[in-house]
Design an enzyme around this catalytic site. Structure first.
Site, PDB file in Angstrom:
ATOM      1  N   SER A  22      41.944  32.469 -98.319  1.00 29.01           N
ATOM      2  CA  SER A  22      42.467  31.095 -97.886  1.00 29.01           C
ATOM      3  C   SER A  22      41.679  30.002 -98.387  1.00 29.01           C
ATOM      4  CB  SER A  22      42.063  31.677 -96.021  1.00 29.01           C
ATOM      5  OG  SER A  22      42.821  30.784 -95.473  1.00 29.01           O
ATOM      6  N   PRO A  23      42.431  28.845 -98.455  1.00 28.35           N
ATOM      7  CA  PRO A  23      41.216  27.592 -98.597  1.00 28.35           C
ATOM      8  C   PRO A  23      39.959  27.427 -97.880  1.00 28.35           C
ATOM      9  CG  PRO A  23      43.381  27.113 -97.802  1.00 28.35           C
ATOM     10  CD  PRO A  23      43.661  28.500 -98.162  1.00 28.35           C
ATOM     11  N   CYS A  25      36.878  24.723 -97.948  1.00 31.30           N
ATOM     12  CA  CYS A  25      36.009  23.783 -98.226  1.00 31.30           C
ATOM     13  C   CYS A  25      34.593  24.241 -98.460  1.00 31.30           C
ATOM     14  CB  CYS A  25      35.763  22.852 -97.198  1.00 31.30           C
ATOM     15  SG  CYS A  25      37.281  21.903 -96.713  1.00 31.30           S
ATOM     16  N   ALA A  57      40.780  22.485 -99.603  1.00 30.47           N
ATOM     17  CA  ALA A  57      41.364  21.088 -99.462  1.00 30.47           C
ATOM     18  C   ALA A  57      40.853  20.145-100.381  1.00 30.47           C
ATOM     19  CB  ALA A  57      41.085  20.883 -97.685  1.00 30.47           C
ATOM     20  N   GLN A 100      44.648  23.437-102.261  1.00 28.43           N
ATOM     21  CA  GLN A 100      45.328  22.843-101.117  1.00 28.43           C
ATOM     22  C   GLN A 100      45.116  21.318-101.285  1.00 28.43           C
ATOM     23  OE1 GLN A 100      43.208  23.312 -97.487  1.00 28.43           O
ATOM     24  NE2 GLN A 100      45.232  24.128 -96.363  1.00 28.43           N
ATOM     25  N   TYR A 183      44.688  17.256 -89.599  1.00 26.17           N
ATOM     26  CA  TYR A 183      44.462  16.275 -90.580  1.00 26.17           C
ATOM     27  C   TYR A 183      45.680  15.195 -90.878  1.00 26.17           C
ATOM     28  CZ  TYR A 183      40.396  18.933 -91.226  1.00 26.17           C
ATOM     29  OH  TYR A 183      38.792  19.247 -90.865  1.00 26.17           O
ATOM     30  N   ARG A 231      50.407  24.388 -95.118  1.00 21.34           N
ATOM     31  CA  ARG A 231      49.989  25.053 -93.926  1.00 21.34           C
ATOM     32  C   ARG A 231      50.498  24.043 -92.783  1.00 21.34           C
ATOM     33  NH1 ARG A 231      44.187  27.776 -93.006  1.00 21.34           N
ATOM     34  NH2 ARG A 231      44.816  29.110 -94.638  1.00 21.34           N
ATOM     35  N   ARG A 325      36.731  33.844 -93.816  1.00 23.60           N
ATOM     36  CA  ARG A 325      35.398  34.302 -93.523  1.00 23.60           C
ATOM     37  C   ARG A 325      35.247  35.758 -94.070  1.00 23.60           C
ATOM     38  NH1 ARG A 325      35.609  32.252 -87.532  1.00 23.60           N
ATOM     39  NH2 ARG A 325      37.712  32.944 -87.657  1.00 23.60           N
TER      40      ARG A 325
HETATM   41  C1  LIG Z   1      33.806  27.743 -94.767  1.00 20.51           C
HETATM   42  C2  LIG Z   1      35.393  27.486 -94.491  1.00 20.51           C
HETATM   43  C3  LIG Z   1      36.162  26.333 -94.963  1.00 20.51           C
HETATM   44  C4  LIG Z   1      37.319  26.123 -94.578  1.00 20.51           C
HETATM   45  N1  LIG Z   1      38.070  25.355 -95.139  1.00 20.51           N
HETATM   46  C5  LIG Z   1      39.458  24.960 -95.120  1.00 20.51           C
HETATM   47  C6  LIG Z   1      40.126  24.401 -95.946  1.00 20.51           C
HETATM   48  O1  LIG Z   1      39.671  23.711 -96.921  1.00 20.51           O
HETATM   49  N2  LIG Z   1      41.510  24.335 -95.623  1.00 20.51           N
HETATM   50  C7  LIG Z   1      42.097  24.924 -94.595  1.00 20.51           C
HETATM   51  O2  LIG Z   1      43.187  24.751 -94.467  1.00 20.51           O
HETATM   52  N3  LIG Z   1      41.577  25.939 -94.071  1.00 20.51           N
HETATM   53  C8  LIG Z   1      40.082  25.711 -94.214  1.00 20.51           C
HETATM   54  N4  LIG Z   1      39.207  26.763 -93.228  1.00 20.51           N
HETATM   55  C9  LIG Z   1      39.979  27.646 -92.425  1.00 20.51           C
HETATM   56  C10 LIG Z   1      40.523  28.851 -93.064  1.00 20.51           C
HETATM   57  O3  LIG Z   1      41.131  28.636 -94.315  1.00 20.51           O
HETATM   58  C11 LIG Z   1      40.914  30.003 -92.018  1.00 20.51           C
HETATM   59  O4  LIG Z   1      42.353  29.232 -91.674  1.00 20.51           O
HETATM   60  C12 LIG Z   1      40.266  30.119 -90.962  1.00 20.51           C
HETATM   61  O5  LIG Z   1      38.847  30.350 -91.157  1.00 20.51           O
HETATM   62  C13 LIG Z   1      40.513  31.410 -90.024  1.00 20.51           C
HETATM   63  O6  LIG Z   1      40.611  32.574 -90.984  1.00 20.51           O
HETATM   64  P1  LIG Z   1      39.550  33.416 -90.802  1.00 20.51           P
HETATM   65  O7  LIG Z   1      39.352  34.241 -89.631  1.00 20.51           O
HETATM   66  O8  LIG Z   1      40.082  34.790 -92.079  1.00 20.51           O
HETATM   67  O9  LIG Z   1      38.258  33.012 -91.403  1.00 20.51           O
HETATM   68  C14 LIG Z   1      37.962  26.850 -93.781  1.00 20.51           C
HETATM   69  C15 LIG Z   1      37.199  27.852 -93.083  1.00 20.51           C
HETATM   70  C16 LIG Z   1      36.006  28.140 -93.474  1.00 20.51           C
HETATM   71  C17 LIG Z   1      35.136  29.519 -92.929  1.00 20.51           C
END
Ligand SMILES: Cc1cc2nc3c(=O)[nH]c(=O)nc-3n(C[C@H](O)[C@H](O)[C@H](O)COP(=O)(O)O)c2cc1C
Length: 371
Positions: A22-23, A25, A57, A100, A183, A231, A325
């Site tokens: 997943s994307p 940051c 992103a 993204q 956003y 998304r 994560r």
């Molecule tokens: C460090 C970090 C950075 C993230 N950056 C983005 C991002 O750039 N774009 C986005 O759509 N979601 C972002 N997210 C959300 C994740 O892509 C994901 O949707 C969210 O963490 C839930 O998934 P998980 O339970 O597997 O962590 C970020 C999450 C984390 C932990």
């Protein structure tokens, strides 16, 4: 072969399996340009065994970055820096590579998480003017955004197209437009942030008009054999916010524009949201959007257990499964998932000697990962 490890065709690209990084940051860019940290981070993710790796992103305008340290794709310097990172990572990477593209709207101009995510409300603090559908800050104490007029909206569409052209030159396989988490695109879609009275606010048809204009322009600039996804929030987790039936209607409209998939996430449009966080908490939204729109979906959110992740694909709740994560904690998550599901996953030759099948009976490390 398990469903999770079966290949999947998205537009003209074939993913080796259904697992997506997943994307995420990294808040480690300089003036929007990728740094050595990105070589480190993407290098690890490139070895993860996922079929698709989506870069974080990336702001299509400098003012569309969430923080001053966010990645951007708005200048030649940004493009050159990302080219250098991709050149380092690509020889060892098996995943298809996506990015993204984003605009943070009224949630731009904030500090990095390890300094508290606070809004940077003055230029002295390193902040900048933010833009949004309406003059409504995200919360008390946040920057008052400037509502976008038609000319500014055109400039933002042009910025998305220019970033798309940069992705093409960088040889990326996939673009995901960030239309979730409160956003800019998500702000237009959500009645919580969009209070406009012109043809871009009010009814769902009006609220989705600008997001669809962006998607249409990017699709026209991005070859049809390369994948393009969006998304979206399945829900804002707030009364008065967007609901899944509306998201499905947005997905249906995106499908008609030639969008290849939607990733269904949620939240981020209100600080008062109440998210019932538990395993797979957003999967039902992905399943509902898939059922109502017929578009391919990616599920995300607290998906961690390989057999349960496989179940999402088997039950046709989603076509792809994204983890964020989970991959930070265990950059070899897909290797361990393959073992748990009895699949064979090709790994880099340099690390082959750690494969448990070479050492029958011996537990090398973390026995729970090697059933
Ligand atoms: C460090 C970090 C950075 C993230 N950056 C983005 C991002 O750039 N774009 C986005 O759509 N979601 C972002 N997210 C959300 C994740 O892509 C994901 O949707 C969210 O963490 C839930 O998934 P998980 O339970 O597997 O962590 C970020 C999450 C984390 C932990």
């Amino acid at each position: 072969m398990s469903a999770l490890f079966s290949p999947y065709q998205l537009a003209g690209i074939t993913l080796e399996n259904r697992i997506v990084v997943s994307p995420m940051c990294q808040y480690s860019a300089l003036d929007g340009s990728a740094t050595d940290w990105h070589v480190m981070h993407l290098g690890q993710m490139a070895l993860s065994g996922a079929g698709l790796l989506i870069l974080e992103a990336s702001g299509v305008e400098a003012r569309g970055r969430i923080t001053p340290a966010c990645l951007g794709l708005y200048s030649d310097d940004n493009e050159r820096a990302l080219e250098r990172v991709l050149k380092a990572v690509r020889p060892y990477n098996r995943a298809k590579l996506g990015i993204q593209l984003a605009h943070a709207g009224r949630k731009a101009s904030t500090d990095v998480p390890w300094r508290g995510n606070k809004p940077l409300t003055s230029s002295a603090a390193g902040g900048w003017e933010t833009v949004a559908p309406s003059a409504l800050p995200f919360a008390d104490g946040w920057t008052m955004p400037k509502p976008l007029d038609r000319a500014e909206m055109d400039k933002i569409i042009a910025a998305f197209v220019q970033a798309t052209e940069r992705c093409l030159r960088l040889g990326l396989d996939l673009i995901e437009l960030h239309g979730a988490h409160g956003y800019l695109i998500s702000e237009f879609l959500s009645p919580l942030a969009n209070k406009r009275t012109d043809e871009y606010g009010g009814s769902l048809e009006n609220r989705m008009r600008f997001p669809l204009e962006i998607a249409r322009a990017v699709r026209a600039a991005w070859p049809s054999e390369r994948a393009l996804g969006v998304r979206l929030n399945g829900t804002d987790f707030m009364p008065g916010g967007i609901v899944v039936e509306e998201t499905a209607m947005v997905a249906t409209a995106l499908k008609a524009l030639g969008i290849d998939y939607v990733c269904v996430s949620g939240g981020g449009n209100s600080p008062k949201q109440e998210i019932p966080v538990k395993a797979h908490y957003q999967v039902p939204f992905a399943a509902e959007v898939k059922r109502l729109s017929g578009l391919a979906t990616m599920a995300v959110g607290m998906i961690a257990e390989p057999k349960a992740a496989d179940g999402i694909v088997t039950k046709n709740e989603a076509d792809l499964v994204a983890l964020a994560r989970g991959f930070l904690d265990d950059p070899r998550w897909a290797w361990h998932a393959a073992e748990a599901l009895g699949d064979d996953l090709k790994v880099v030759v340099q690390y082959e000697r750690a494969r448990p099948k070479l050492w029958p009976g011996a537990k090398l490390v973390r026995p729970e990962l090697h059933p």
